[in-house]
Design a protein around this motif. Structure first.
Motif, PDB file in Angstrom:
ATOM      1  N   TYR A 170      52.447  34.116 109.436  1.00  0.00           N
ATOM      2  CA  TYR A 170      51.475  33.025 109.358  1.00  0.00           C
ATOM      3  C   TYR A 170      51.719  32.159 108.121  1.00  0.00           C
ATOM      4  CZ  TYR A 170      48.604  35.122 113.061  1.00  0.00           C
ATOM      5  OH  TYR A 170      48.138  35.611 114.252  1.00  0.00           O
ATOM      6  N   ARG A 171      51.990  32.809 106.994  1.00  0.00           N
ATOM      7  CA  ARG A 171      52.181  32.046 105.761  1.00  0.00           C
ATOM      8  C   ARG A 171      53.435  31.170 105.839  1.00  0.00           C
ATOM      9  NH1 ARG A 171      52.803  34.690  99.789  1.00  0.00           N
ATOM     10  NH2 ARG A 171      54.684  35.546 100.780  1.00  0.00           N
ATOM     11  N   SER A 172      54.524  31.720 106.393  1.00  0.00           N
ATOM     12  CA  SER A 172      55.750  30.922 106.528  1.00  0.00           C
ATOM     13  C   SER A 172      55.528  29.729 107.453  1.00  0.00           C
ATOM     14  CB  SER A 172      56.882  31.803 107.057  1.00  0.00           C
ATOM     15  OG  SER A 172      57.175  32.846 106.160  1.00  0.00           O
ATOM     16  N   PHE A 173      54.830  29.990 108.561  1.00  0.00           N
ATOM     17  CA  PHE A 173      54.583  28.904 109.516  1.00  0.00           C
ATOM     18  C   PHE A 173      53.705  27.817 108.896  1.00  0.00           C
ATOM     19  CE2 PHE A 173      51.738  27.108 112.761  1.00  0.00           C
ATOM     20  CZ  PHE A 173      52.658  26.482 113.578  1.00  0.00           C
ATOM     21  N   LEU A 174      52.633  28.219 108.235  1.00  0.00           N
ATOM     22  CA  LEU A 174      51.723  27.235 107.638  1.00  0.00           C
ATOM     23  C   LEU A 174      52.391  26.476 106.505  1.00  0.00           C
ATOM     24  CD1 LEU A 174      48.448  29.382 107.591  1.00  0.00           C
ATOM     25  CD2 LEU A 174      48.908  27.409 109.048  1.00  0.00           C
ATOM     26  N   HIS A 175      53.201  27.190 105.719  1.00  0.00           N
ATOM     27  CA  HIS A 175      53.875  26.528 104.606  1.00  0.00           C
ATOM     28  C   HIS A 175      54.852  25.479 105.104  1.00  0.00           C
ATOM     29  CE1 HIS A 175      56.616  26.781 100.844  1.00  0.00           C
ATOM     30  NE2 HIS A 175      55.651  25.896 100.649  1.00  0.00           N
ATOM     31  N   GLU A 176      55.598  25.820 106.140  1.00  0.00           N
ATOM     32  CA  GLU A 176      56.538  24.852 106.705  1.00  0.00           C
ATOM     33  C   GLU A 176      55.801  23.699 107.389  1.00  0.00           C
ATOM     34  OE1 GLU A 176      59.008  27.093 109.277  1.00  0.00           O
ATOM     35  OE2 GLU A 176      59.994  28.215 107.656  1.00  0.00           O
ATOM     36  N   SER A 177      54.664  23.990 107.987  1.00  0.00           N
ATOM     37  CA  SER A 177      53.895  22.947 108.674  1.00  0.00           C
ATOM     38  C   SER A 177      53.297  21.945 107.703  1.00  0.00           C
ATOM     39  CB  SER A 177      52.784  23.577 109.519  1.00  0.00           C
ATOM     40  OG  SER A 177      53.326  24.451 110.486  1.00  0.00           O
ATOM     41  N   THR A 178      53.039  22.379 106.473  1.00  0.00           N
ATOM     42  CA  THR A 178      52.440  21.488 105.473  1.00  0.00           C
ATOM     43  C   THR A 178      53.489  20.805 104.608  1.00  0.00           C
ATOM     44  OG1 THR A 178      52.175  23.400 104.001  1.00  0.00           O
ATOM     45  CG2 THR A 178      50.290  22.775 105.351  1.00  0.00           C
ATOM     46  N   GLY A 179      54.755  20.898 104.998  1.00  0.00           N
ATOM     47  CA  GLY A 179      55.799  20.186 104.276  1.00  0.00           C
ATOM     48  C   GLY A 179      56.659  21.040 103.389  1.00  0.00           C
ATOM     49  N   GLY A 180      56.362  22.334 103.289  1.00  0.00           N
ATOM     50  CA  GLY A 180      57.174  23.205 102.443  1.00  0.00           C
ATOM     51  C   GLY A 180      56.958  22.917 100.977  1.00  0.00           C
ATOM     52  N   GLY A 181      57.976  23.153 100.174  1.00  0.00           N
ATOM     53  CA  GLY A 181      57.851  22.942  98.736  1.00  0.00           C
ATOM     54  C   GLY A 181      58.141  24.219  97.987  1.00  0.00           C
ATOM     55  N   PRO A 182      58.378  24.118  96.690  1.00  0.00           N
ATOM     56  CA  PRO A 182      58.712  25.306  95.898  1.00  0.00           C
ATOM     57  C   PRO A 182      57.539  26.260  95.685  1.00  0.00           C
ATOM     58  CG  PRO A 182      58.511  23.399  94.483  1.00  0.00           C
ATOM     59  CD  PRO A 182      58.398  22.892  95.882  1.00  0.00           C
ATOM     60  N   VAL A 183      56.313  25.756  95.800  1.00  0.00           N
ATOM     61  CA  VAL A 183      55.119  26.577  95.543  1.00  0.00           C
ATOM     62  C   VAL A 183      54.257  26.620  96.802  1.00  0.00           C
ATOM     63  CG1 VAL A 183      53.039  26.848  94.145  1.00  0.00           C
ATOM     64  CG2 VAL A 183      55.140  25.972  93.103  1.00  0.00           C
ATOM     65  N   ILE A 184      53.816  27.825  97.143  1.00  0.00           N
ATOM     66  CA  ILE A 184      52.926  27.989  98.302  1.00  0.00           C
ATOM     67  C   ILE A 184      51.486  27.805  97.831  1.00  0.00           C
ATOM     68  CG2 ILE A 184      52.127  29.577 100.083  1.00  0.00           C
ATOM     69  CD1 ILE A 184      54.821  30.918 100.017  1.00  0.00           C
ATOM     70  N   PRO A 185      50.767  26.828  98.369  1.00  0.00           N
ATOM     71  CA  PRO A 185      49.382  26.590  97.926  1.00  0.00           C
ATOM     72  C   PRO A 185      48.480  27.784  98.227  1.00  0.00           C
ATOM     73  CG  PRO A 185      50.221  24.733  99.204  1.00  0.00           C
ATOM     74  CD  PRO A 185      51.202  25.851  99.381  1.00  0.00           C
ATOM     75  N   SER A 186      47.428  27.924  97.433  1.00  0.00           N
ATOM     76  CA  SER A 186      46.461  29.005  97.647  1.00  0.00           C
ATOM     77  C   SER A 186      45.750  28.863  98.982  1.00  0.00           C
ATOM     78  CB  SER A 186      45.432  29.031  96.512  1.00  0.00           C
ATOM     79  OG  SER A 186      46.052  29.277  95.270  1.00  0.00           O
ATOM     80  N   SER A 187      45.565  27.605  99.427  1.00  0.00           N
ATOM     81  CA  SER A 187      44.893  27.399 100.712  1.00  0.00           C
ATOM     82  C   SER A 187      45.714  27.967 101.859  1.00  0.00           C
ATOM     83  CB  SER A 187      44.650  25.901 100.935  1.00  0.00           C
ATOM     84  OG  SER A 187      45.872  25.180 100.900  1.00  0.00           O
TER      85      SER A 187
END
Length: 315
Positions: A170-187
């Motif tokens: 879930y975290r990988s999917f959501l992180h990629e869906s929100t544009g990725g980036g070096p830091v994973i947001p707390s949300s």
């Protein structure tokens, strides 16, 4: 937190399953004590109402057997005594005649209240965790603290595996869906934890907890072979089969909505707090990753925040 190479889901599966095995082996007696305390509190209002009912019945029986006063006997024996204008005039005229006055019944003192049977220690003075543990060991033996452990093993090993695997996915999917980036947001971590808690509640937790509570709730001494042979629930497979046979498969999913809310909130808070503490420690120590003892401490601290949020859902 910088992105790292993704780990194989099998690693999360094995690591989560082993962590669940160790957790249940160490902490299951505390869960048994908690379940007994909750079941006893739920039974207390019923016993109190029964006692109040017995007091009311005793009062009614007393009122039915109490002797009638002279005025009551007179009114029952002569129903028409107080009816009609002429009769009322006669009574008013003869009130001054002492010979015609009704005798005054002596004032009766109320009878003593009927004794109330003691409702047991659970109602008068609820036991705390240590008292509950002592009572279980004294009455049923030390191994009674591990009732339902097979259900926990059957549930927690796949539960922990599903939790960590689904969280990472879930975290990988959501992180990629929100544009990725070096830091994973707390949300993203919070939502991934929420979804992983909902997933484990549906697939594993609810049926396993129904079986576990049935096994923990039944009273039988682990030291008495007769009671052991006559117990209704013996192991998790037999318990699940008995529940489905007697109540239907839907009985395994009783309370699924509160369980989903509890597990979802729990994992959302746990994962979010753990990642926040982890980022804080790595920033302060200039480390690239946590040491094993640091992961242990942070996992214990962050794990305490989840129950603070969802404990009412587990009552």
């Amino acid at each position: 937190m910088a992105n790292k190479k993704k780990k194989n889901p099998i690693q999360h599966l094995v690591a989560g399953g082993f962590a669940g095995f160790m957790e249940s082996s160490i902490c299951h007696p505390l869960d048994t004590i908690k379940t007994r305390m909750q079941l006893r509190r739920q039974a207390n209002p019923v016993e109190t109402l029964r006692a109040m009912g017995s007091m009311t019945e005793a009062a009614i029986r007393h009122s039915l057997t109490e002797p009638l006063t002279a005025l009551q006997r007179s009114s029952l024996a002569e129903p028409a005594l107080f009816h009609g204008k002429q009769t009322r005039t006669m009574i008013a005229a003869n009130l001054h005649d002492p010979s015609l006055r009704l005798p005054i019944a002596p004032k009766l003192s109320p009878p003593p209240s009927p004794p109330v049977k003691a409702l047991g220690t659970a109602v008068a003075a609820p036991l705390g965790p240590l008292g509950t543990a002592h009572r279980i060991i004294q009455r049923e033996g030390v191994m009674a603290l591990y009732k339902g452990l097979t259900a926990v093993y059957t549930g927690i090993v796949p539960k922990m595996a599903v939790r960590f695997v689904s969280f990472e996915q879930y975290r990988s999917f959501l992180h990629e869906s929100t544009g990725g980036g070096p830091v994973i947001p707390s949300s993203v971590t919070f939502v991934a934890g929420l979804f992983s808690g909902l997933t484990e509640a549906i697939l594993v937790v609810t049926p396993a907890e129904v079986c576990k509570i049935r096994m923990q709730g039944q009273y039988h001494s682990m030291m008495d072979p007769t009671q052991m042979s006559n117990r209704k629930y013996t192991n998790v497979i037999q318990t699940a089969y008995t529940i489905v046979r007697e109540e239907g498969i839907s009985a395994l999913y009783k309370g699924i909505l509160p369980t989903m809310l509890r597990q979802g909130c729990n994992q959302a808070v746990n994962f979010t707090m753990y990642q926040w503490f982890k980022s804080l420690v790595l920033e302060r120590t200039n480390q690239t990753d946590l040491l094993p003892w640091q992961s242990l401490i942070l996992g214990g601290v962050s794990g305490g925040f989840g129950p603070m949020v969802n404990n009412p859902l587990g009552e």
